[in-house]
Enzyme design. Structure first.
Site, PDB file in Angstrom:
ATOM      1  N   HIS A 205      26.663  30.488  49.924  1.00  0.00           N
ATOM      2  CA  HIS A 205      26.897  29.055  49.738  1.00  0.00           C
ATOM      3  C   HIS A 205      26.771  28.438  51.130  1.00  0.00           C
ATOM      4  CE1 HIS A 205      28.144  29.492  45.599  1.00  0.00           C
ATOM      5  NE2 HIS A 205      29.017  30.420  45.937  1.00  0.00           N
ATOM      6  N   GLU A 232      24.791  33.931  45.036  1.00  0.00           N
ATOM      7  CA  GLU A 232      25.240  32.599  44.581  1.00  0.00           C
ATOM      8  C   GLU A 232      24.616  31.498  45.433  1.00  0.00           C
ATOM      9  OE1 GLU A 232      29.538  32.356  44.119  1.00  0.00           O
ATOM     10  OE2 GLU A 232      29.658  34.414  43.370  1.00  0.00           O
ATOM     11  N   ASP A 234      23.204  28.482  47.234  1.00  0.00           N
ATOM     12  CA  ASP A 234      22.983  27.037  47.172  1.00  0.00           C
ATOM     13  C   ASP A 234      23.104  26.516  48.598  1.00  0.00           C
ATOM     14  OD1 ASP A 234      25.856  27.074  47.358  1.00  0.00           O
ATOM     15  OD2 ASP A 234      26.102  26.476  45.266  1.00  0.00           O
TER      16      ASP A 234
HETATM   17  C1  XIL Z   1      32.688  28.444  40.441  1.00  0.00           C
HETATM   18  C2  XIL Z   1      32.011  27.791  39.228  1.00  0.00           C
HETATM   19  O1  XIL Z   1      30.702  27.391  39.608  1.00  0.00           O
HETATM   20  C3  XIL Z   1      32.808  26.608  38.747  1.00  0.00           C
HETATM   21  O2  XIL Z   1      32.296  26.123  37.514  1.00  0.00           O
HETATM   22  C4  XIL Z   1      34.279  26.988  38.557  1.00  0.00           C
HETATM   23  O3  XIL Z   1      35.019  25.836  38.249  1.00  0.00           O
HETATM   24  C5  XIL Z   1      34.850  27.638  39.812  1.00  0.00           C
HETATM   25  O4  XIL Z   1      34.041  28.756  40.160  1.00  0.00           O
HETATM   26  N1  XIL Z   1      32.450  31.762  44.310  1.00  0.00           N
HETATM   27  C6  XIL Z   1      32.312  32.471  43.128  1.00  0.00           C
HETATM   28  C7  XIL Z   1      32.015  31.746  41.853  1.00  0.00           C
HETATM   29  O5  XIL Z   1      32.329  33.703  43.151  1.00  0.00           O
HETATM   30  O6  XIL Z   1      32.594  32.371  40.733  1.00  0.00           O
HETATM   31  C8  XIL Z   1      32.467  30.316  41.930  1.00  0.00           C
HETATM   32  O7  XIL Z   1      32.017  29.645  40.746  1.00  0.00           O
HETATM   33  C9  XIL Z   1      31.943  29.643  43.178  1.00  0.00           C
HETATM   34  C10 XIL Z   1      32.467  30.326  44.412  1.00  0.00           C
END
Ligand code: XIL
Length: 298
Positions: A205, A232, A234
């Protein structure tokens, strides 16, 4: 390839997206999903609060929908996440000690058994290391059951689904820093003692910059004998968004043990990061410059 999934597959990798089952009936969303991605992960539907809302009462409706969508569309599935200090069901938040330890191991066993044979890789443990300079574990009710909770979880997951790759997953581990080195030392220890771990997930992220040693960090983990995965991804919008997406993709492709990349959603308006506009498609489903940057780097 002219799509992300085709281009990744030509290189022996996957390109995935986090999916919310509630959006699978939106045609703009599902059209992009099925055209561009060959791996999916449930954004929330396989987490502890969703799969075991009451102790010992399991609920797999959402997770099963993700798996059947994947199977119908030639996609592999990442399982996310067996244990995490967030999105614990209320009943577990109030537990501690040996009762919590057995509840958590039972959770791992039951969920991994339910999905056995259908998951490419499980995030067995998510976000167990502390931010900042300590390199140590994050405090949580799970951690307070004993420092060996992570290895106990990995052993239970292996026993329940021997065919799934078992990953440790975290954020702010995207460069060489105290936190990623803490994870690195754990993985090295697990490999030396035969604790079953197969992969490390780097959430990625990202803000408006990317660590200069992003690729070197992936490489040091791969050199321990584990697969690495971008789990993940973004990136905050701004002048560098397309470049940063390209750099992440090139870094993964430069490392043979980097199995694939998952972006945390399909369109900007599907993203948990809201106004960051952090993904590859705009809300109308149009490809952004970041999309071309990724496709060119695959
Ligand atoms: C986030 C989801 O995108 C949201 O919809 C939820 O409200 C909270 O969790 N790290 C992770 C993910 O491992 O599971 C998280 O996802 C984002 C941060």
């Amino acid at each position: 390839g002219t799509t992300l999934r085709a281009a990744a597959a030509e290189k022996g990798r996957y390109f995935g997206a986090a999916v919310a089952t509630g959006k699978l009936s939106t045609s703009t969303y599902t059209t992009i999903l099925n055209r561009e991605f060959n791996s999916i992960v449930a954004e929330n539907e396989m987490k502890w609060d969703a799969t075991e809302p009451q102790q010992g009462r399991f609920s797999y409706t959402g997770g099963d929908r993700i798996v059947s969508h994947a199977q119908a569309n030639g996609m592999s599935v990442r399982g996310h996440a067996l244990l995490w200090h967030q999105q614990e069901p209320g009943w577990a938040q109030g537990m501690s000690g040996s009762a919590l330890r057995s509840a958590m191991i039972n959770h791992v066993t039951q969920v991994a058994t339910h999905f056995r044979g259908k998951i490419y890789a499980w995030d067995v443990v998510n976000e167990a290391f502390a931010d900042g300079g300590s390199g140590g574990r994050r405090d949580s009710n799970l951690q307070r059951t004993g420092n060996d909770w992570i290895e106990a979880a990995f052993r239970a997951a292996r026993a329940a689904d021997p065919g799934a790759k078992l990953c440790y997953n975290d954020y702010n581990t995207d460069g060489v820093n105290a936190k990623s080195t803490g994870v690195y030392n754990m993985v090295r220890d697990f490999k030396s003692r035969g604790v079953p771990i197969d992969c490390v997930g780097f959430q990625s992220h990202l803000g408006t910059t990317i660590p200069g040693d992003y690729q070197a960090n992936l490489k040091r983990f791969a050199d321990l004998g584990v697969e690495v995965q971008i789990t993940e991804l973004d990136v905050m919008t701004g002048g560098n968004q397309a470049n940063i997406f390209g750099t992440v993709t090139r870094s993964c492709m430069a490392i043979p043990q980097c199995a694939g990349i998952t972006v945390w959603g399909v369109r900007d308006c599907d993203s948990w990061r809201g106004s960051d506009n952090a993904l590859l498609f705009d809300c109308n489903g149009n490809k952004k410059p970041a999309y071309d940057s990724v496709l060119n780097a695959l």
